[in-house]
Scaffold this motif. Sequence first.
Motif, mmCIF file in Angstrom:
data_model
loop_
_atom_site.group_PDB
_atom_site.id
_atom_site.type_symbol
_atom_site.label_atom_id
_atom_site.label_comp_id
_atom_site.label_asym_id
_atom_site.label_seq_id
_atom_site.Cartn_x
_atom_site.Cartn_y
_atom_site.Cartn_z
ATOM 1 N N ILE A 73 0.834 -1.203 0.000
ATOM 2 C CA ILE A 73 0.000 0.000 0.000
ATOM 3 C C ILE A 73 0.866 1.249 0.000
ATOM 4 O O ILE A 73 1.992 1.268 0.504
ATOM 5 C CB ILE A 73 -0.990 0.032 1.190
ATOM 6 N N VAL A 74 0.297 2.295 -0.601
ATOM 7 C CA VAL A 74 1.001 3.569 -0.762
ATOM 8 C C VAL A 74 0.185 4.647 -0.057
ATOM 9 O O VAL A 74 -1.027 4.739 -0.225
ATOM 10 C CB VAL A 74 1.158 3.925 -2.256
ATOM 11 N N GLN A 75 0.875 5.456 0.739
ATOM 12 C CA GLN A 75 0.220 6.568 1.453
ATOM 13 C C GLN A 75 1.107 7.799 1.325
ATOM 14 O O GLN A 75 2.277 7.777 1.735
ATOM 15 C CB GLN A 75 0.018 6.212 2.922
ATOM 16 N N ASP A 76 0.544 8.844 0.734
ATOM 17 C CA ASP A 76 1.302 10.088 0.529
ATOM 18 C C ASP A 76 2.625 9.829 -0.175
ATOM 19 O O ASP A 76 3.684 10.379 0.184
ATOM 20 C CB ASP A 76 1.561 10.790 1.872
ATOM 21 N N GLY A 77 2.588 8.932 -1.177
ATOM 22 C CA GLY A 77 3.785 8.646 -1.960
ATOM 23 C C GLY A 77 4.726 7.645 -1.328
ATOM 24 O O GLY A 77 5.712 7.246 -1.948
ATOM 25 N N GLN A 78 4.448 7.199 -0.097
ATOM 26 C CA GLN A 78 5.317 6.257 0.599
ATOM 27 C C GLN A 78 4.756 4.845 0.469
ATOM 28 O O GLN A 78 3.603 4.586 0.817
ATOM 29 C CB GLN A 78 5.436 6.629 2.076
ATOM 30 N N VAL A 79 5.582 3.911 -0.034
ATOM 31 C CA VAL A 79 5.156 2.516 -0.188
ATOM 32 C C VAL A 79 5.543 1.741 1.067
ATOM 33 O O VAL A 79 6.640 1.905 1.592
ATOM 34 C CB VAL A 79 5.826 1.860 -1.418
ATOM 35 N N THR A 80 4.641 0.880 1.553
ATOM 36 C CA THR A 80 4.946 0.087 2.752
ATOM 37 C C THR A 80 6.041 -0.919 2.473
ATOM 38 O O THR A 80 6.127 -1.489 1.393
ATOM 39 C CB THR A 80 3.722 -0.720 3.216
ATOM 40 N N THR A 81 6.845 -1.155 3.488
ATOM 41 C CA THR A 81 7.742 -2.312 3.453
ATOM 42 C C THR A 81 6.946 -3.585 3.743
ATOM 43 O O THR A 81 7.102 -4.591 3.060
ATOM 44 C CB THR A 81 8.887 -2.146 4.473
ATOM 45 N N PRO A 82 6.061 -3.584 4.768
ATOM 46 C CA PRO A 82 5.272 -4.800 5.015
ATOM 47 C C PRO A 82 4.347 -5.122 3.845
ATOM 48 O O PRO A 82 3.748 -4.233 3.245
ATOM 49 C CB PRO A 82 4.451 -4.449 6.262
ATOM 50 N N VAL A 83 4.264 -6.412 3.549
ATOM 51 C CA VAL A 83 3.306 -6.884 2.550
ATOM 52 C C VAL A 83 1.942 -7.011 3.223
ATOM 53 O O VAL A 83 1.831 -7.402 4.380
ATOM 54 C CB VAL A 83 3.768 -8.240 1.988
ATOM 55 N N CYS A 84 0.876 -6.687 2.490
ATOM 56 C CA CYS A 84 -0.491 -6.878 2.964
ATOM 57 C C CYS A 84 -1.028 -8.201 2.424
ATOM 58 O O CYS A 84 -0.883 -8.474 1.221
ATOM 59 C CB CYS A 84 -1.391 -5.739 2.496
ATOM 60 N N LEU A 85 -1.634 -8.983 3.288
ATOM 61 C CA LEU A 85 -2.223 -10.256 2.878
ATOM 62 C C LEU A 85 -3.709 -10.237 3.201
ATOM 63 O O LEU A 85 -4.100 -9.999 4.355
ATOM 64 C CB LEU A 85 -1.550 -11.418 3.598
ATOM 65 N N GLY A 86 -4.534 -10.483 2.194
ATOM 66 C CA GLY A 86 -5.981 -10.547 2.382
ATOM 67 C C GLY A 86 -6.471 -11.940 2.054
ATOM 68 O O GLY A 86 -6.671 -12.274 0.873
ATOM 69 N N PHE A 87 -6.671 -12.752 3.081
ATOM 70 C CA PHE A 87 -7.044 -14.156 2.845
ATOM 71 C C PHE A 87 -8.522 -14.253 2.443
ATOM 72 O O PHE A 87 -9.401 -13.695 3.088
ATOM 73 C CB PHE A 87 -6.779 -14.989 4.092
ATOM 74 N N GLY A 88 -8.761 -14.958 1.321
ATOM 75 C CA GLY A 88 -10.118 -15.155 0.833
ATOM 76 C C GLY A 88 -10.752 -13.919 0.240
ATOM 77 O O GLY A 88 -11.963 -13.886 0.018
ATOM 78 N N MET A 89 -9.967 -12.898 -0.054
ATOM 79 C CA MET A 89 -10.531 -11.635 -0.527
ATOM 80 C C MET A 89 -10.503 -11.467 -2.040
ATOM 81 O O MET A 89 -11.073 -10.510 -2.573
ATOM 82 C CB MET A 89 -9.784 -10.452 0.113
ATOM 83 N N ALA A 90 -9.867 -12.387 -2.757
ATOM 84 C CA ALA A 90 -9.695 -12.197 -4.191
ATOM 85 C C ALA A 90 -11.016 -12.209 -4.955
ATOM 86 O O ALA A 90 -11.169 -11.524 -5.971
ATOM 87 C CB ALA A 90 -8.765 -13.263 -4.759
ATOM 88 N N ASP A 91 -12.002 -12.970 -4.475
ATOM 89 C CA ASP A 91 -13.262 -13.082 -5.212
ATOM 90 C C ASP A 91 -14.376 -12.239 -4.610
ATOM 91 O O ASP A 91 -15.545 -12.391 -4.964
ATOM 92 C CB ASP A 91 -13.703 -14.544 -5.304
ATOM 93 N N ARG A 92 -14.044 -11.360 -3.648
ATOM 94 C CA ARG A 92 -15.067 -10.484 -3.100
ATOM 95 C C ARG A 92 -15.480 -9.470 -4.148
ATOM 96 O O ARG A 92 -14.651 -8.848 -4.803
ATOM 97 C CB ARG A 92 -14.533 -9.749 -1.859
ATOM 98 N N ALA A 93 -16.780 -9.292 -4.338
ATOM 99 C CA ALA A 93 -17.246 -8.392 -5.381
ATOM 100 C C ALA A 93 -18.679 -7.957 -5.132
ATOM 101 O O ALA A 93 -19.490 -8.718 -4.611
ATOM 102 C CB ALA A 93 -17.160 -9.075 -6.749
ATOM 103 N N LYS A 94 -18.982 -6.701 -5.497
ATOM 104 C CA LYS A 94 -20.374 -6.235 -5.496
ATOM 105 C C LYS A 94 -21.028 -6.541 -6.836
ATOM 106 O O LYS A 94 -22.232 -6.721 -6.923
ATOM 107 C CB LYS A 94 -20.422 -4.739 -5.195
ATOM 108 N N ASP A 95 -20.246 -6.549 -7.895
ATOM 109 C CA ASP A 95 -20.696 -7.014 -9.210
ATOM 110 C C ASP A 95 -19.450 -7.447 -9.969
ATOM 111 O O ASP A 95 -18.323 -7.207 -9.528
ATOM 112 C CB ASP A 95 -21.492 -5.930 -9.954
ATOM 113 N N PRO A 96 -19.591 -8.104 -11.127
ATOM 114 C CA PRO A 96 -18.427 -8.678 -11.819
ATOM 115 C C PRO A 96 -17.314 -7.690 -12.122
ATOM 116 O O PRO A 96 -16.144 -8.077 -12.207
ATOM 117 C CB PRO A 96 -19.046 -9.243 -13.111
#
Length: 574
Positions: A510-533
């Motif tokens: 993630i990027v905030q005010d031009g700064q990229v995080t060193t930590p990786v973000c992991l979202g388990f089971g989030m790849a198929d979350r959707a309100k529509d296709p």
Amino acid sequence: MEYVWRQKPKASQSAIERLGKEINVNPTLANMLINRGVESFERAKDYFRPVLGQLHDPFLMQDMEAAVNRIEQAVLNNERIMVYGDYDVDGTTAVALMYSFLRGFYTQVEFYIPDRYKEGYGISERGVRFAAENDVKLIIALDCGIKAIEKVALASELGVDFIICDHHTPGDTLPAAVAVLDAKRADCNYPYKELSGCGVGFKLIQAYAKRQRMEESTLYGYLDLVVVSIAADIVPISGENRILAYYGLDRINNIPRPGLKALILQAKVEKDIQISDIVFKIGPRINASGRLEHAKASVELLIAPNLDEAIERAKLVDEVNSTRRNFDENITKEAFEMLVLMEEDAEWKSTVLFKNDWHKGVIGIVASRCIEKYYRPTIILTESNGKATGSARSVVDFDIYEAIAECADLLDQFGGHKYAAGLTLSVENVPAFQRKFEQVVSGRIEEVHRKPVIEIDDVLLLDQINYKFHSILKQMAPFGPGNTEPVFRISNVYADEVTVLKDKHLRFKIVQDGQVTTPVCLGFGMADRAKDPDLTTVNMLRGKMRFDIVAEMRENFFRDKSSLQLYVKDIKFD
């Protein structure tokens, strides 16, 4: 599932500044600690550095004196003692603890776990008669028995005494046992009420050791079993449980008993074992044998005398656990299909499902899976020995035990606590029970219980996410109910380096005010979350849409290298 984000209240600025100065922490940490009841240097010392000397005197528990006296009498008279426990993790760890302790100085001891399918939950008539027929004079029941009025009376008629060590909610009448150890008794003044069943067993051996002037350090070797019970039974990690869990984790990380060491190897748990590792990796393996076959195998693993024997037993338990997962997945799929049909008829505020061929051993897991998807008080029933038998699970702050109690006229028996319970009823009563339970839940449940809540400790900026900050967070462990893992909100960010893992998990920075995080973000089971296709989470992340996340900060170990990661609990886009 849609989550409600709730920011925890902010402490007063003066309180934050005072605590921050006293213990030399930043305002974010000071506020988090105050929200956990840590408001002074002394409280912080107890919180960060709990000591075993703070454990309560076991003789403060009602009937403890009588319990110790009866065990002394049994040993003096060379009477046979049976250690009897439930077939879940709490019960099997409690049996392993009590059996191992007694066998350390006394040989006339055996253990007994009821068969889930032939005997059901708790004290069984079959178990009582088996004890009497084998010249047992004393049964020490662990994690069960608080409502076994008829079975204890039968035992008395057969010349068998009972000591009950339980932590479930008592009924109006207690069994007529020699001793009933349960801090939830109305007449018990024990200062801490939330011990696990194994924890109550530990207090009994602590009392016996104190009476016999044994070195208290001889008891510390049992704390690995106690922490497994605390984690798996989801009791609050506060007060005395926090002390027991703290030292139990130290034990399990450094010198675990052979049975737990074998499970750790089998589960491939990396270093620095935490409560969550026990909940998701170790506990289910101990539970598996009791769910599908017989929990005796789990006790034999936990009391294994050496690692070689333990490894062989752990392999067998792991095979059973793999079978359990297959049952779990298939029955969960059927339950979801039934719930889809239910939703077509009405908007339900509870879930009660019954199918006569579901496997009794996994219905509790299926109830939890249903809550993950539909988030409402849930009971899953199947048929066993001609009766409908079920497991109940609840949502946050809703007392499912009390709701079931209001339906007692339709039940043969029930027991449990606020968030989990078991029940048995006639198969023909299931439709009526389903209607009445829905009526009770509808009358009791509030809107705040209808959606899962994520409690947020504080808002962080990306430059606050570093090892120094995390090193203090680690010292707030062990985490669990009553001392939840810190959750932070990070606002107004966009994603970079988005990848999908195994078609269902997300990995991104993630990027905030031009700064990229060193930590990786992991979202388990989030790849198929959707309100529509077109509005999948992946597409919105890759489209550089702004969002807020709530996440836990954790340290990951891979090939002996550590890295900080953000475990994303939810994402909300602008």
